[in-house]
Write a protein that holds these residues in place. Structure first.
Motif, PDB file in Angstrom:
ATOM      1  N   LYS A   1      14.917   0.727  -2.623  1.00 22.25           N
ATOM      2  CA  LYS A   1      13.929   1.744  -2.301  1.00 22.25           C
ATOM      3  C   LYS A   1      12.614   1.107  -1.852  1.00 22.25           C
ATOM      4  O   LYS A   1      12.180   0.080  -2.390  1.00 22.25           O
ATOM      5  N   ALA A   2      11.988   1.716  -0.868  1.00 25.21           N
ATOM      6  CA  ALA A   2      10.700   1.252  -0.343  1.00 25.21           C
ATOM      7  C   ALA A   2       9.682   2.352  -0.590  1.00 25.21           C
ATOM      8  O   ALA A   2       9.543   3.273   0.207  1.00 25.21           O
ATOM      9  N   PHE A   3       8.991   2.278  -1.719  1.00 24.81           N
ATOM     10  CA  PHE A   3       8.067   3.317  -2.137  1.00 24.81           C
ATOM     11  C   PHE A   3       6.616   2.883  -1.937  1.00 24.81           C
ATOM     12  O   PHE A   3       6.267   1.714  -2.112  1.00 24.81           O
ATOM     13  N   VAL A   4       5.765   3.848  -1.624  1.00 26.40           N
ATOM     14  CA  VAL A   4       4.359   3.576  -1.408  1.00 26.40           C
ATOM     15  C   VAL A   4       3.690   3.053  -2.677  1.00 26.40           C
ATOM     16  O   VAL A   4       2.688   2.319  -2.607  1.00 26.40           O
ATOM     17  N   GLU A   5       4.229   3.408  -3.829  1.00 26.62           N
ATOM     18  CA  GLU A   5       3.661   2.926  -5.086  1.00 26.62           C
ATOM     19  C   GLU A   5       3.708   1.403  -5.210  1.00 26.62           C
ATOM     20  O   GLU A   5       2.989   0.810  -6.027  1.00 26.62           O
ATOM     21  N   ASP A   6       4.547   0.763  -4.400  1.00 26.44           N
ATOM     22  CA  ASP A   6       4.682  -0.695  -4.456  1.00 26.44           C
ATOM     23  C   ASP A   6       3.887  -1.389  -3.361  1.00 26.44           C
ATOM     24  O   ASP A   6       4.131  -2.558  -3.055  1.00 26.44           O
ATOM     25  N   ALA A   7       2.940  -0.669  -2.776  1.00 22.80           N
ATOM     26  CA  ALA A   7       2.099  -1.278  -1.750  1.00 22.80           C
ATOM     27  C   ALA A   7       1.229  -2.366  -2.363  1.00 22.80           C
ATOM     28  O   ALA A   7       0.823  -2.286  -3.520  1.00 22.80           O
ATOM     29  N   ARG A   8       0.973  -3.403  -1.587  1.00 24.65           N
ATOM     30  CA  ARG A   8       0.078  -4.457  -2.043  1.00 24.65           C
ATOM     31  C   ARG A   8      -1.318  -3.881  -2.258  1.00 24.65           C
ATOM     32  O   ARG A   8      -1.756  -2.995  -1.529  1.00 24.65           O
TER      33      ARG A   8
ATOM     34  N   LEU B   1       0.151   2.317   5.469  1.00 24.12           N
ATOM     35  CA  LEU B   1       0.680   3.253   4.479  1.00 24.12           C
ATOM     36  C   LEU B   1       0.611   4.681   4.964  1.00 24.12           C
ATOM     37  O   LEU B   1       1.191   5.576   4.342  1.00 24.12           O
ATOM     38  N   GLY B   2      -0.061   4.901   6.053  1.00 22.26           N
ATOM     39  CA  GLY B   2      -0.020   6.226   6.666  1.00 22.26           C
ATOM     40  C   GLY B   2      -0.764   7.298   5.909  1.00 22.26           C
ATOM     41  O   GLY B   2      -0.460   8.484   6.040  1.00 22.26           O
ATOM     42  N   GLY B   3      -1.707   6.919   5.070  1.00 22.55           N
ATOM     43  CA  GLY B   3      -2.453   7.929   4.343  1.00 22.55           C
ATOM     44  C   GLY B   3      -1.660   8.622   3.276  1.00 22.55           C
ATOM     45  O   GLY B   3      -1.978   9.716   2.849  1.00 22.55           O
TER      46      GLY B   3
END
Length: 281
Positions: free
Chosen positions: A193-200, A278-280
């Motif tokens: 999964k590629a979730f925004v919560e894991d953004a640097r 992240l696209g907002g």
């Protein structure tokens, strides 16, 4: 599942998702054929059923989840051929909101609104106004890859994600241009999964701002000392000592000020790039 492209899209997504996975670095945790334990638990509770391991998910449950929580969430039946599959695959991998954000941003000026991750009349109208779905798919996939590159798990799953997105792009564009799409293939790591919560995390400007402030303050102090040196000029020894302090303090202060301002600019620029990727969301 009335739409034929939905069935074909699900079939390809299932290949990309593989079977059971539970990689320690995968934020989705225990996942079976793209459905996480968390999603399966929510589905079971909505049906009044006891929760159980996602490994036990039935084909009927799997397809109902795919249909209701992903295909319908992105309004797949209202999207053009190819675009529907690309947005649907992104929804399964990163959540419907994130995949819709990629679509809305890829639509550019055709989408007259603020990207919100929800497909409404404005999004559908923008898609209908787009006369090059092949190019639109390119932009959606570019948005998706840029997003993934800014996740903390890119170093672990980047190769698999890149392979998956490349294949999704190819299949989607084949559908968009009326060609026969290639069969899907499993890309190890691409199912994670590629979730925004894991953004640097964006770099903090606080240390740089503090350094710049200290540097400016130091320059002010050096100016004060310069005045003191002038008053002590009759006392040659004291004047010489103060002069050395002034020079050292001025050099250090200037370095702090310049370095702080430069790093602050770098940090803000990097934070903006991260926000754009992240696209907002």
């Amino acid at each position: 599942m009335a739409a034929s492209r939905e069935q074909e899209s699900v079939a390809r997504v299932l290949v990309h998702e593989g079977g059971f996975s539970n990689h320690p670095a995968d934020p989705g945790g225990a996942t079976m054929k793209g459905v996480t334990q968390r999603v399966y638990d929510a589905y079971s509770r909505s049906k009044g059923l006891a929760t159980r391991s996602v490994k036990s998910i039935t084909s009927l449950e799997l397809f109902e989840i795919y249909d209701r929580q992903y295909w319908d969430a992105v309004k797949g039946d209202q999207l053009p051929a190819g675009v529907d599959y690309v947005v649907f695959d992104g929804a399964v991998n990163s959540g419907p909101k994130q995949s819709i954000l990629w679509l809305q941003r890829a639509l550019g000026s055709l989408y007259r609104g603020r990207p919100d991750g929800v497909i409404g009349l404005a999004t559908i109208a923008a898609v209908q106004a787009c006369n090059n779905h092949d190019a639109l798919i390119d932009r959606i996939c570019d948005q998706r890859l840029n997003f993934m590159r800014h996740l903390s798990t890119w170093s672990v799953f980047g190769k698999g994600w890149s392979a998956r997105v490349a294949e999704v792009r190819s299949i989607g564009q084949a559908w968009a241009t009326g060609e026969m799409p290639q069969p899907a293939s499993f890309c190890d790591g691409g199912q994670s999964k590629a979730f925004v919560e894991d953004a640097r995390a964006a770099p903090s400007t606080a240390p740089a701002d503090a350094a710049a402030g200290a540097g400016v303050g130091g320059l002010g102090i050096s100016g004060t000392l310069q005045g003191l040196q002038e008053r002590l000029s009759p006392l040659s020894y004291a004047s010489e000592w103060v002069g050395r302090v002034v020079v050292i303090l001025a050099i250090v202060s200037a370095a702090l000020a310049i370095g702080g301002i430069a790093y602050s600019w770098y940090a803000r620029r990097k934070a903006k790039r991260l926000a754009d990727a992240l696209g907002g969301a």
